[in-house]
Design a protein around this motif. Structure first.
Motif, PDB file in Angstrom:
ATOM      1  N   VAL A 165       5.414  13.733   2.829  1.00 49.28           N
ATOM      2  CA  VAL A 165       4.233  13.194   2.152  1.00 49.28           C
ATOM      3  C   VAL A 165       4.616  12.410   0.905  1.00 49.28           C
ATOM      4  N   SER A 166       5.553  12.938   0.135  1.00 53.14           N
ATOM      5  CA  SER A 166       5.938  12.290  -1.119  1.00 53.14           C
ATOM      6  C   SER A 166       6.616  10.939  -0.896  1.00 53.14           C
ATOM      7  N   ASN A 167       7.127  10.709   0.306  1.00 52.17           N
ATOM      8  CA  ASN A 167       7.790   9.445   0.637  1.00 52.17           C
ATOM      9  C   ASN A 167       6.906   8.535   1.495  1.00 52.17           C
ATOM     10  N   SER A 168       5.622   8.871   1.582  1.00 47.45           N
ATOM     11  CA  SER A 168       4.720   8.143   2.471  1.00 47.45           C
ATOM     12  C   SER A 168       3.720   7.295   1.698  1.00 47.45           C
ATOM     13  N   ALA A 169       3.410   6.144   2.257  1.00 48.07           N
ATOM     14  CA  ALA A 169       2.324   5.303   1.754  1.00 48.07           C
ATOM     15  C   ALA A 169       1.178   5.381   2.751  1.00 48.07           C
ATOM     16  N   ILE A 170      -0.034   5.572   2.250  1.00 55.49           N
ATOM     17  CA  ILE A 170      -1.207   5.633   3.107  1.00 55.49           C
ATOM     18  C   ILE A 170      -2.093   4.422   2.829  1.00 55.49           C
ATOM     19  N   PHE A 171      -2.467   3.731   3.890  1.00 55.81           N
ATOM     20  CA  PHE A 171      -3.329   2.548   3.803  1.00 55.81           C
ATOM     21  C   PHE A 171      -4.727   2.940   4.272  1.00 55.81           C
ATOM     22  N   GLU A 172      -5.725   2.733   3.418  1.00 57.90           N
ATOM     23  CA  GLU A 172      -7.090   3.162   3.706  1.00 57.90           C
ATOM     24  C   GLU A 172      -8.109   2.143   3.199  1.00 57.90           C
ATOM     25  N   ASP A 173      -9.323   2.248   3.747  1.00 63.72           N
ATOM     26  CA  ASP A 173     -10.390   1.341   3.311  1.00 63.72           C
ATOM     27  C   ASP A 173     -11.652   2.063   2.888  1.00 63.72           C
ATOM     28  N   LEU A 191      -5.374   0.628  -1.091  1.00 66.86           N
ATOM     29  CA  LEU A 191      -6.743   0.340  -0.668  1.00 66.86           C
ATOM     30  C   LEU A 191      -6.771  -1.044  -0.027  1.00 66.86           C
ATOM     31  N   VAL A 192      -7.278  -1.111   1.194  1.00 70.68           N
ATOM     32  CA  VAL A 192      -7.393  -2.380   1.915  1.00 70.68           C
ATOM     33  C   VAL A 192      -8.861  -2.790   1.910  1.00 70.68           C
ATOM     34  N   ILE A 208      -5.362   4.754  -6.948  1.00 70.12           N
ATOM     35  CA  ILE A 208      -5.030   3.646  -6.055  1.00 70.12           C
ATOM     36  C   ILE A 208      -3.832   2.929  -6.660  1.00 70.12           C
ATOM     37  N   ASP A 209      -2.768   2.802  -5.913  1.00 72.40           N
ATOM     38  CA  ASP A 209      -1.555   2.167  -6.429  1.00 72.40           C
ATOM     39  C   ASP A 209      -1.512   0.667  -6.162  1.00 72.40           C
ATOM     40  N   LYS A 210      -2.274   0.221  -5.157  1.00 76.09           N
ATOM     41  CA  LYS A 210      -2.279  -1.197  -4.816  1.00 76.09           C
ATOM     42  C   LYS A 210      -3.557  -1.515  -4.058  1.00 76.09           C
ATOM     43  N   LEU A 211      -4.150  -2.672  -4.360  1.00 69.47           N
ATOM     44  CA  LEU A 211      -5.311  -3.150  -3.633  1.00 69.47           C
ATOM     45  C   LEU A 211      -4.930  -4.444  -2.933  1.00 69.47           C
ATOM     46  N   ILE A 212      -5.197  -4.534  -1.632  1.00 71.49           N
ATOM     47  CA  ILE A 212      -4.858  -5.742  -0.881  1.00 71.49           C
ATOM     48  C   ILE A 212      -6.043  -6.180  -0.018  1.00 71.49           C
ATOM     49  N   ARG A 213      -6.065  -7.460   0.300  1.00 66.23           N
ATOM     50  CA  ARG A 213      -7.067  -8.000   1.223  1.00 66.23           C
ATOM     51  C   ARG A 213      -6.394  -8.582   2.462  1.00 66.23           C
ATOM     52  N   ASN A 214      -5.085  -8.643   2.450  1.00 64.44           N
ATOM     53  CA  ASN A 214      -4.271  -8.966   3.622  1.00 64.44           C
ATOM     54  C   ASN A 214      -2.877  -8.414   3.341  1.00 64.44           C
ATOM     55  N   TYR A 215      -1.995  -8.513   4.324  1.00 65.63           N
ATOM     56  CA  TYR A 215      -0.673  -7.887   4.199  1.00 65.63           C
ATOM     57  C   TYR A 215       0.439  -8.871   3.829  1.00 65.63           C
ATOM     58  N   SER A 216       0.078 -10.088   3.535  1.00 64.01           N
ATOM     59  CA  SER A 216       1.081 -11.088   3.182  1.00 64.01           C
ATOM     60  C   SER A 216       1.804 -10.691   1.900  1.00 64.01           C
ATOM     61  N   GLY A 217       3.116 -10.525   1.988  1.00 61.04           N
ATOM     62  CA  GLY A 217       3.933 -10.211   0.830  1.00 61.04           C
ATOM     63  C   GLY A 217       3.868  -8.782   0.354  1.00 61.04           C
ATOM     64  N   ILE A 218       3.178  -7.879   1.068  1.00 56.68           N
ATOM     65  CA  ILE A 218       3.057  -6.506   0.620  1.00 56.68           C
ATOM     66  C   ILE A 218       4.406  -5.772   0.616  1.00 56.68           C
ATOM     67  N   ASN A 219       5.346  -6.256   1.424  1.00 64.53           N
ATOM     68  CA  ASN A 219       6.677  -5.616   1.450  1.00 64.53           C
ATOM     69  C   ASN A 219       7.341  -5.663   0.077  1.00 64.53           C
ATOM     70  N   LYS A 220       7.016  -6.684  -0.722  1.00 65.74           N
ATOM     71  CA  LYS A 220       7.621  -6.799  -2.053  1.00 65.74           C
ATOM     72  C   LYS A 220       7.195  -5.633  -2.939  1.00 65.74           C
ATOM     73  N   PHE A 221       5.979  -5.146  -2.753  1.00 68.34           N
ATOM     74  CA  PHE A 221       5.476  -4.026  -3.539  1.00 68.34           C
ATOM     75  C   PHE A 221       6.349  -2.787  -3.309  1.00 68.34           C
ATOM     76  N   PHE A 222       6.817  -2.629  -2.079  1.00 70.24           N
ATOM     77  CA  PHE A 222       7.624  -1.453  -1.749  1.00 70.24           C
ATOM     78  C   PHE A 222       9.107  -1.652  -2.056  1.00 70.24           C
ATOM     79  N   GLN A 223       9.459  -2.837  -2.524  1.00 71.24           N
ATOM     80  CA  GLN A 223      10.845  -3.101  -2.904  1.00 71.24           C
ATOM     81  C   GLN A 223      11.026  -3.066  -4.416  1.00 71.24           C
ATOM     82  N   GLU A 224       9.939  -2.913  -5.139  1.00 73.10           N
ATOM     83  CA  GLU A 224      10.013  -2.918  -6.613  1.00 73.10           C
ATOM     84  C   GLU A 224      10.651  -1.634  -7.134  1.00 73.10           C
TER      85      GLU A 224
END
Length: 224
Positions: A165-173, A191-192, A208-224
């Protein structure tokens, strides 16, 4: 480090909120002679399993047989609308590329959905989800697992892919989904938002750690 991505499906992987509203509106009118309100949709439908929704509108408990019968009626309406609106029934922009990135970086992937299994099969067939996900590991509404805002379905989805769980990201709306992700103490909560729908009014105490409206470039968030 986040090495597991868990996705709610409806409203997160596909922006089907308008389809869902049309399907629920038609179903409630025909079955219960009730009109769908925005408040009821957010509090008693979005992210909620069918049993809880039906019992809310009926004001009583229902049997397993009644649950199956009502669910089949509603989901048949939903699937028919999906197939008749292909422009709406598709993966959110950028998601396929993000899932490819996850796979190339050995990130575990799974789905945790309040949908019935018949809908999960429908999604896998129509959207070719088998490219990234193992159908046998998906956590879905089996009539036994507690619905959101309980965290159980997310915990099961994480367990099914041997994640933590501690290593997981959950995407929800949905409100209930974000509550469940918070209760699960997920490593990241995303939050999507569907830009075609009203913004979800979340309680201020939810993380909420991140709010997105599409997934373009979201991988960068997980590389920070």
């Amino acid at each position: 480090m986040i090495d597991t991505m868990i996705f709610d499906f409806n409203g997160t992987m596909i922006f089907d909120g308008l389809i869902q509203k049309r399907a629920w509106g038609k179903f409630l009118e025909v079955e219960f002679n009730r009109k769908l309100t925005s408040q009821d949709y957010q509090l008693h439908i979005a992210g909620i399993n069918n049993r809880n929704t039906f019992e809310y509108y009926l004001g009583r408990s229902i049997s397993g047989a009644e649950l199956t019968q009502l669910s089949d009626k509603k989901e048949n309406i939903y699937r028919e609308i999906c197939l008749n609106t292909p422009d709406e029934f598709q993966l959110v922009s950028g998601l396929a590329d993000f899932l490819d990135w996850c796979e190339s970086n050995d990130i575990k992937l799974n789905i945790a959905t309040a949908s019935e299994y018949s809908n999960v099969e429908f999604f896998f067939e129509q959207l070719q989800l088998g490219r990234w996900f193992d159908l046998s590991k998906v956590a879905f509404n089996d009539g036994q697992i507690k619905g959101k805002p309980a965290p159980d379905i997310f915990l099961k989805a994480i367990e099914n892919v041997d994640g933590k769980v501690s290593n997981s990201a959950i995407f929800e709306d949905s409100v209930s989904g974000i509550q469940a992700a918070n209760t699960a103490q997920a490593g990241k909560v995303v939050l999507v938002e569907d830009p075609k729908l009203e913004k979800v009014n979340l309680p201020e105490n939810l993380r909420i750690d991140k709010l997105i409206r599409n997934y373009s470039g979201i991988n960068k968030f997980f590389q920070e």
